[in-house]
Design a protein around this motif. Structure first.
Motif, mmCIF file in Angstrom:
data_model
loop_
_atom_site.group_PDB
_atom_site.id
_atom_site.type_symbol
_atom_site.label_atom_id
_atom_site.label_comp_id
_atom_site.label_asym_id
_atom_site.label_seq_id
_atom_site.Cartn_x
_atom_site.Cartn_y
_atom_site.Cartn_z
ATOM 1 N N LEU A 1 33.200 54.069 -17.652
ATOM 2 C CA LEU A 1 33.118 52.696 -18.126
ATOM 3 C C LEU A 1 33.771 51.746 -17.138
ATOM 4 O O LEU A 1 33.279 50.633 -16.893
ATOM 5 N N SER A 2 34.864 52.181 -16.519
ATOM 6 C CA SER A 2 35.521 51.372 -15.491
ATOM 7 C C SER A 2 34.573 51.127 -14.318
ATOM 8 O O SER A 2 34.496 50.015 -13.772
ATOM 9 N N GLN B 1 29.397 45.310 -12.732
ATOM 10 C CA GLN B 1 29.131 43.971 -13.272
ATOM 11 C C GLN B 1 29.960 42.909 -12.552
ATOM 12 O O GLN B 1 29.483 41.790 -12.321
ATOM 13 N N MET B 2 31.196 43.262 -12.191
ATOM 14 C CA MET B 2 32.084 42.282 -11.543
ATOM 15 C C MET B 2 31.623 41.945 -10.130
ATOM 16 O O MET B 2 32.121 40.989 -9.532
ATOM 17 N N ARG B 3 30.682 42.719 -9.593
ATOM 18 C CA ARG B 3 30.099 42.347 -8.298
ATOM 19 C C ARG B 3 29.165 41.155 -8.461
ATOM 20 O O ARG B 3 28.891 40.426 -7.502
ATOM 21 N N GLU B 4 28.643 40.961 -9.692
ATOM 22 C CA GLU B 4 27.662 39.901 -9.958
ATOM 23 C C GLU B 4 28.261 38.703 -10.696
ATOM 24 O O GLU B 4 27.733 37.590 -10.620
ATOM 25 N N VAL B 5 29.340 38.936 -11.449
ATOM 26 C CA VAL B 5 29.907 37.869 -12.292
ATOM 27 C C VAL B 5 31.406 37.782 -12.061
ATOM 28 O O VAL B 5 32.014 38.623 -11.389
ATOM 29 N N LYS C 1 42.984 53.160 -23.298
ATOM 30 C CA LYS C 1 42.610 54.057 -22.195
ATOM 31 C C LYS C 1 41.869 53.304 -21.102
ATOM 32 O O LYS C 1 42.128 53.487 -19.902
ATOM 33 N N LEU C 2 40.931 52.441 -21.509
ATOM 34 C CA LEU C 2 40.170 51.689 -20.518
ATOM 35 C C LEU C 2 41.063 50.699 -19.786
ATOM 36 O O LEU C 2 40.957 50.537 -18.562
ATOM 37 N N ALA D 1 42.681 51.462 -11.164
ATOM 38 C CA ALA D 1 41.545 51.575 -10.240
ATOM 39 C C ALA D 1 41.819 50.822 -8.940
ATOM 40 O O ALA D 1 42.293 49.680 -8.951
ATOM 41 N N GLU D 2 41.492 51.474 -7.806
ATOM 42 C CA GLU D 2 41.723 50.851 -6.495
ATOM 43 C C GLU D 2 40.876 49.597 -6.324
ATOM 44 O O GLU D 2 41.306 48.609 -5.748
ATOM 45 N N TRP D 3 39.651 49.632 -6.833
ATOM 46 C CA TRP D 3 38.736 48.506 -6.620
ATOM 47 C C TRP D 3 39.243 47.221 -7.262
ATOM 48 O O TRP D 3 38.903 46.120 -6.824
#
Length: 818
Positions: free
Chosen positions: A488-489, A495-499, A514-515, A522-524
């Motif tokens: 899910l991450s 999605q965050m690449r587009e919005v 958990k999420l 997350a590194e990204w």
């Protein structure tokens, strides 16, 4: 000889029994008259404390005052049975008509129950607790009480009042039959009369104790007129904004105008299906104010599913109407009062100042505008004891707006419909059901009786298309077993690449946490420039409000164009005026998915944005059966849409799709809508309706005709009723400076008025903790008692800025609705 009802603690002044009876009679008549039960309520008031006219009770109350540290046992002198017995002996005999017997039974049950809660007429034990009380119970000095009463009140006067009461009952039986309401409507009318008595009695006792004159009546009509003018001015000002003439805003104004026009229609049961983001709050208030003015309604009551909606809606209305003292918010009860209902005692008898202060601090809905929750509404009709039912009469001659009505608990649907039918037909109220996802409440067995052509909004399909701002995408087949936090991450990363903003709504607090932790690790995320925000019902209302709409809250940051990922339980999906560029919703009921979609592109800034339906493998829905069933029916609708999109209007968010979903859903849970009670193998609706099973059992056991006309098991129904079975306890949390100060203040010595104000504030700093979570907190020493154990507070180390209350585990219900 003077017989005593109350002795005032501060100066020893005496209120005589006769004075108290007459004053309570007058108070009960005033509120009963609103719907034409003046004499039914008035007789209950006149006779309720008749049993205090005895030497035995006078000695009891004087002993209580003389020995406050060792008073006589509370309830050791029965004073509430005598009035019911007088009524039963005088009028309930073999030759009496069914109407006369019913009149006796209705009033007498209220009298004998005014310190405990209404009795069963026929119980699961195959007995009649009502008959046992008014006929067979040993009652010392009854004759003395009756003789003293008639020294001050003529028998002829009582006979005339009783005749008038019987006429009132006959009139309502005809009304109930004309509208084809089931017998449960009679049980609810008994509760209404009980409400009139309880409020009149408690109010009169308080005023005497505090030596307080009768409060001046609020001029509701003038307030509503002034409020209507202020709202009209606000709506006029909105036309001057820079975006006032966009197609969406023009349509919002048109729907608002339709609400005003519709307000001139007579009282009824109506629907307002404004799409999400259509300005429902102000449009419905415009209807309510205009209708209240035209039809002389005394109160406007907003019933909402979640405390978060109360916080937002009440603040919006307060800002426009500029009348804080005329608007009441009633959320949850901070004080644990599960065993606080009195037995056969009286507020003035034991002089337990602490308990009296707690009782006086509770609101009884005496303001012109009320914001409260669905749970509080249902409790008013069906919860046990006297505390909740006290305010039932305030629901009559009112405009009642149900916001997000699809959120009524499944097991309560039949009870909910019965209460609304009662309020319209008997209570003379207008009811407005507001939601973009109207449930099919007229599709069920005990249906809601809508008025003719109930929908306010004209040409609804055109409105839906005009408001279309999102496209729903079914991604549930991508991983039939569901995505974990890591998958899910990664999807959120895509999605965050587009919005610049994504909202993820999951069904359980554990999956959300958990999420949240996965995203933060997350590194990204570091390279994306985005910040992750967590929301759940483990946070108190004040905390959630700060996170959402504070100076540096999510709403402000979204407005500035900051990059945000918000991970939340479903508390955010209804009533929160917030807009993300993308929404991801875990599979649930289609109504919940539609509400979640309303948080995407809310104001139509972009032409179309995307909402994704996914499955989460981190969710355990064992204790969330309604969500589990809703998810299964949504899957059926998704399949139908794939096979035949035309049948659903080519749109999963259309009214056709929603009706289809609710029909599937209600068909599947048909037996669960009447509030099943597994322990009894009965349902609560029938206990308050015909009570067939126990009536038949009673007849077989006694081999004789019933001694009573009424048959309902009201007390048994109340015993098993719980709107939401949470097993949760409210705990006041030390969030921020005000939360900490509040806890310290509640530890000090307080006056009644001061306590009431503090408890109202404490609603914003309260979290409902499930039993297993509470045990863990207690084991760690993280909770401690306030107000001599009547409330609990959380220690500071157990509350975090990220997660709120730090207690692990799944709750039985994830919504902040109590």
């Amino acid at each position: 000889m003077t017989y005593i009802a109350h002795i005032r603690q501060q100066d020893g002044a005496i209120q005589t029994v006769q004075d108290h009876l007459i004053e309570v009679q007058q108070g009960a008549e005033r509120v009963g008259e609103k719907i034409g039960v003046k004499y039914l309520a008035g007789i209950a008031g006149l006779l309720h404390d008749l049993g205090k006219n005895t030497d035995q009770f006078r000695d009891y109350i004087q002993d209580a005052v003389a020995n406050p540290d060792a008073p006589p046992r509370k309830g050791s002198v029965d004073h509430s049975t005598a009035g019911g017995r007088l009524l039963h002996r005088r009028y309930h005999h073999k030759a009496a008509s069914a109407e006369v017997k019913s009149t006796v039974e209705w009033i007498a049950n209220c009298i004998i129950s005014h310190h405990q809660g209404l009795r069963d007429y026929v119980s699961p034990e195959k007995t009649s607790p009502y008959i046992e009380r008014v006929v067979t119970k040993q009652l010392d000095q009854y004759e003395q009480a009756e003789e003293e009463f008639f020294k001050h009140n003529s028998p002829e006067q009582l006979d005339e009042m009783f005749k008038q009461a019987t006429d009132e009952l006959q009139q309502y039986i005809q009304i109930i039959k004309k509208h084809k309401l089931p017998p449960i409507a009679g049980s609810l009318l008994i509760k209404y009369i009980f409400s009139c008595l309880i409020d009149a009695d408690r109010t009169n006792t308080r005023r005497f104790e505090e030596n307080e004159p009768q409060a001046a009546k609020v001029d509701d009509s003038s307030f509503f007129q002034k409020s209507y003018e202020l709202l009209s001015q606000h709506l006029t000002n909105l036309k001057k904004g820079s975006t006032a003439n966009t197609p969406i805003n023009q349509l919002r104004r048109e729907m608002s105008r339709q609400c005003e026009e519709f307000a001139f229609r007579p009282s009824g049961v109506y629907t307002l299906s404004i799409p999400t983001g259509g300005g429902k709050t102000l449009a419905s208030m415009r209807y309510a104010l205009r209708h209240a003015i035209e039809y002389n309604k005394q109160r406007i009551i907003y019933i909402v599913p979640y405390t978060t909606i109360i916080e937002q809606n009440a603040a919006e209305i307060r800002n426009i109407l500029r009348a804080d003292d005329m608007i009441l918010e009633h959320h949850s009860n901070v004080v644990d009062d599960k065993d606080d209902e009195r037995q056969d005692g009286d507020e003035g008898e034991t002089y337990d100042q602490r308990k009296k202060n707690l009782k006086l601090a509770r609101d009884h809905w005496d303001r012109p505008i009320i914001f409260t929750t669905m749970v509080q509404f249902l409790n008013t009709f069906y919860a046990k004891g006297t505390r909740n039912v006290r305010r039932l009469h305030q629901l009559s001659n009112a405009v009642i707006v149900f916001d997000e009505v699809q959120s009524v608990p499944v097991k309560c649907i039949s009870l909910f419909n019965a209460s609304l039918n009662f309020l319209h037909v008997v209570g003379r109220s207008s009811l407005l059901l507001c939601t973009a996802t109207q449930p099919a409440l007229d599709f069920v067995k005990h249906k809601l009786h809508f008025s003719v052509e109930p929908e306010i909004i004209q040409n609804l399909e055109h409105v839906e298309q005009s408001f279309k701002r999102v496209e729903l995408h079914d991604r549930t087949q991508d991983s039939p077993s569901g995505w974990g936090a890591e998958e899910l991450s990664s999807f959120v990363q895509e999605q965050m690449r587009e919005v610049d903003s994504v909202l993820v709504i999951l069904n359980t607090k554990t999956a959300v946490r958990k999420l949240f932790e996965q995203l933060n690790a997350a590194e990204w995320l570091q390279d994306s420039g985005a910040q992750v925000v967590h929301l759940s019902t483990n946070m108190c209302a004040a905390h959630r409000k700060e996170m959402l709409s504070g100076e540096n809250g999510v709403i402000q940051r979204l407005a500035k164009g900051e990059r945000i990922i918000c991970v939340s339980t479903q508390l955010i999906e209804a009533g929160v005026n917030i807009s993300f560029e993308c929404v991801v919703r875990s599979l649930a009921g289609l109504d919940s998915i539609a509400q979640a979609a309303g948080r995407c592109n809310r104001h139509g800034k972009d032409e179309i944005r995307n909402v994704y339906i996914i499955k989460s493998s981190d969710e355990v829905l064992t204790h969330l059966p309604e969500i589990k069933t809703g998810a299964a029916k949504t899957e059926r609708v998704l399949q139908q849409f794939q096979d035949d999109p035309e049948s659903l209007g080519y749109d999963l968010l259309s009214a056709k799709a929603m009706t289809c979903y609710f029909q599937y859903y209600f068909n599947d849970i048909a037996d669960q809508m009447h509030y099943p009670i597994p322990k009894l193998e009965q349902n609560l609706f029938d206990l308050m309706d015909r009570n067939r099973y126990y009536v038949d059992a009673y007849r077989k056991r006694h081999d004789q005709k019933l001694e009573v006309v009424n048959q309902s098991a009201i007390a048994t129904a109340e015993k098993y009723f719980e709107a939401i079975s949470t097993n949760a306890t409210p705990v006041i949390v030390p969030y921020g400076e005000e939360g900490n100060e509040l806890i310290m203040d509640l530890n000090g010595k307080l006056e009644p008025g001061e306590m009431g104000e503090l408890l109202r504030k404490a609603q914003q700093y309260t979290v409902n903790i499930y039993d297993h979570e509470l045990r863990a907190l207690e084991k760690n020493g993280d909770v401690y008692p306030l107000l001599h154990g009547h409330a609990l507070a959380l220690r500071e180390p157990a509350y975090s800025d990220d997660f709120g209350v730090e207690a692990k585990g799944e709750g039985a219900w994830e919504k902040a609705i109590i």
